[in-house]
Scaffold this motif. Structure first.
Motif, PDB file in Angstrom:
ATOM      1  N   ASN A  36      15.351 -41.728  38.774  1.00 46.00           N
ATOM      2  CA  ASN A  36      15.259 -41.239  40.569  1.00 46.00           C
ATOM      3  C   ASN A  36      14.481 -41.577  41.433  1.00 46.00           C
ATOM      4  O   ASN A  36      14.828 -40.207  41.503  1.00 46.00           O
ATOM      5  CB  ASN A  36      16.972 -40.587  40.856  1.00 46.00           C
ATOM      6  CG  ASN A  36      17.803 -40.952  41.434  1.00 46.00           C
ATOM      7  OD1 ASN A  36      16.926 -41.356  42.688  1.00 46.00           O
ATOM      8  ND2 ASN A  36      19.080 -40.489  41.623  1.00 46.00           N
ATOM      9  N   GLU A  37      14.363 -42.658  41.968  1.00 40.71           N
ATOM     10  CA  GLU A  37      12.745 -42.859  43.270  1.00 40.71           C
ATOM     11  C   GLU A  37      13.306 -42.190  44.068  1.00 40.71           C
ATOM     12  O   GLU A  37      12.350 -41.288  45.193  1.00 40.71           O
ATOM     13  CB  GLU A  37      12.682 -44.153  43.159  1.00 40.71           C
ATOM     14  CG  GLU A  37      11.773 -45.112  42.361  1.00 40.71           C
ATOM     15  CD  GLU A  37      10.086 -43.829  41.294  1.00 40.71           C
ATOM     16  OE1 GLU A  37       9.855 -43.045  41.944  1.00 40.71           O
ATOM     17  OE2 GLU A  37       9.962 -44.070  40.749  1.00 40.71           O
ATOM     18  N   GLU A  38      14.539 -42.148  44.537  1.00 44.77           N
ATOM     19  CA  GLU A  38      15.189 -41.801  45.641  1.00 44.77           C
ATOM     20  C   GLU A  38      15.126 -40.497  46.529  1.00 44.77           C
ATOM     21  O   GLU A  38      14.826 -39.449  47.153  1.00 44.77           O
ATOM     22  CB  GLU A  38      16.724 -42.171  46.061  1.00 44.77           C
ATOM     23  CG  GLU A  38      17.526 -41.823  47.761  1.00 44.77           C
ATOM     24  CD  GLU A  38      18.712 -42.280  47.727  1.00 44.77           C
ATOM     25  OE1 GLU A  38      19.478 -41.738  48.803  1.00 44.77           O
ATOM     26  OE2 GLU A  38      19.296 -43.385  47.529  1.00 44.77           O
ATOM     27  N   GLN A  39      15.499 -39.436  45.028  1.00 41.90           N
ATOM     28  CA  GLN A  39      15.732 -38.096  45.219  1.00 41.90           C
ATOM     29  C   GLN A  39      14.548 -37.857  44.086  1.00 41.90           C
ATOM     30  O   GLN A  39      13.680 -36.213  43.972  1.00 41.90           O
ATOM     31  CB  GLN A  39      17.406 -37.961  43.500  1.00 41.90           C
ATOM     32  CG  GLN A  39      18.132 -38.274  44.498  1.00 41.90           C
ATOM     33  CD  GLN A  39      19.604 -37.781  43.629  1.00 41.90           C
ATOM     34  OE1 GLN A  39      19.364 -36.898  43.354  1.00 41.90           O
ATOM     35  NE2 GLN A  39      20.783 -37.807  43.949  1.00 41.90           N
ATOM     36  N   SER A  69      10.016 -34.058  47.061  1.00 37.99           N
ATOM     37  CA  SER A  69      11.396 -33.897  46.315  1.00 37.99           C
ATOM     38  C   SER A  69      12.281 -32.737  46.805  1.00 37.99           C
ATOM     39  O   SER A  69      11.348 -31.310  46.747  1.00 37.99           O
ATOM     40  CB  SER A  69      11.085 -34.241  45.167  1.00 37.99           C
ATOM     41  OG  SER A  69      10.549 -33.392  43.880  1.00 37.99           O
ATOM     42  N   TYR A 108      25.845 -35.278  52.835  1.00 33.68           N
ATOM     43  CA  TYR A 108      25.777 -37.369  52.703  1.00 33.68           C
ATOM     44  C   TYR A 108      26.346 -37.422  53.558  1.00 33.68           C
ATOM     45  O   TYR A 108      27.411 -37.537  52.979  1.00 33.68           O
ATOM     46  CB  TYR A 108      25.117 -37.689  51.669  1.00 33.68           C
ATOM     47  CG  TYR A 108      24.842 -37.751  50.464  1.00 33.68           C
ATOM     48  CD1 TYR A 108      23.672 -36.479  51.028  1.00 33.68           C
ATOM     49  CD2 TYR A 108      24.728 -37.852  49.230  1.00 33.68           C
ATOM     50  CE1 TYR A 108      21.949 -36.463  49.903  1.00 33.68           C
ATOM     51  CE2 TYR A 108      23.601 -37.148  48.374  1.00 33.68           C
ATOM     52  CZ  TYR A 108      22.228 -37.043  48.867  1.00 33.68           C
ATOM     53  OH  TYR A 108      21.354 -36.297  47.753  1.00 33.68           O
ATOM     54  N   ARG A 112      26.104 -41.097  47.975  1.00 24.59           N
ATOM     55  CA  ARG A 112      25.130 -42.009  47.619  1.00 24.59           C
ATOM     56  C   ARG A 112      25.040 -42.330  45.428  1.00 24.59           C
ATOM     57  O   ARG A 112      25.921 -41.507  45.388  1.00 24.59           O
ATOM     58  CB  ARG A 112      23.793 -41.148  48.050  1.00 24.59           C
ATOM     59  CG  ARG A 112      23.383 -41.418  48.665  1.00 24.59           C
ATOM     60  CD  ARG A 112      21.897 -40.021  49.133  1.00 24.59           C
ATOM     61  NE  ARG A 112      21.821 -40.150  50.544  1.00 24.59           N
ATOM     62  CZ  ARG A 112      20.855 -39.764  51.120  1.00 24.59           C
ATOM     63  NH1 ARG A 112      20.110 -38.833  50.239  1.00 24.59           N
ATOM     64  NH2 ARG A 112      20.920 -39.053  52.376  1.00 24.59           N
TER      65      ARG A 112
END
Length: 150
Positions: A36-39, A69, A108, A112
């Motif tokens: 999971n690149e976003e996290q 991260s 958030y 997401r």
């Protein structure tokens, strides 16, 4: 309404070594893995059991792919161990709004994308007795709620 414990997130320095520990010690196998690149994490979901609502309960092993991260920072401060608990819900939007109305900070503004096509949000640990808490609507529950189930 929260329906089950979806997963327990465990932060680790070496995902492969940690997966092997859970495999050889408890017999748990990897059900799903992804980056999971976003996290900023590489993860493995180990299925523990099926649940009566059609979902499952998992251990989620998390290895940071970046030091900056959230999991990377957490590991640097705390070392390996339980990072968060996640509760399953059929509707993460409704439940996070309901919880927010009770004065709990939701991290958030909008849920997401999460593991395995799920939708997620987190609750602030300072409002949850020191426990980072995640709310999860599985991909299957999301498609039923949106009328897109095949």
């Amino acid at each position: 309404m929260l329906t089950r414990i979806d997963h327990i997130g465990i932060a680790c320095f070496d995902l492969d070594r940690t997966v092997e520990f859970y495999r050889t010690t408890y017999g748990f196998e990897v059900f799903h893995s992804e980056v999971n690149e976003e996290q900023g994490v590489r993860e493995a979901m180990l299925k523990i059991n099926e649940t009566s609502d059609g979902g499952a309960s998992y251990l989620q092993l998390l290895e940071p792919v970046r030091e900056d991260s959230a999991v990377g920072k957490w590991l640097a401060k705390n070392g390996e161990g339980v990072h968060h608990i996640a509760f399953g819900t059929a509707d993460v939007d409704t439940d996070s709004a309901r919880i927010k109305d009770k004065g709990i900070r939701v991290l958030y503004d909008e849920p997401r994308p999460g593991s395995m096509g799920s939708r997620i949000t987190f609750l602030h640990p300072k409002d949850c007795h020191g426990v980072l808490t995640e709310l999860v609507t599985s991909a299957a529950a999301s498609s039923v709620a949106q009328g897109t189930e095949d």
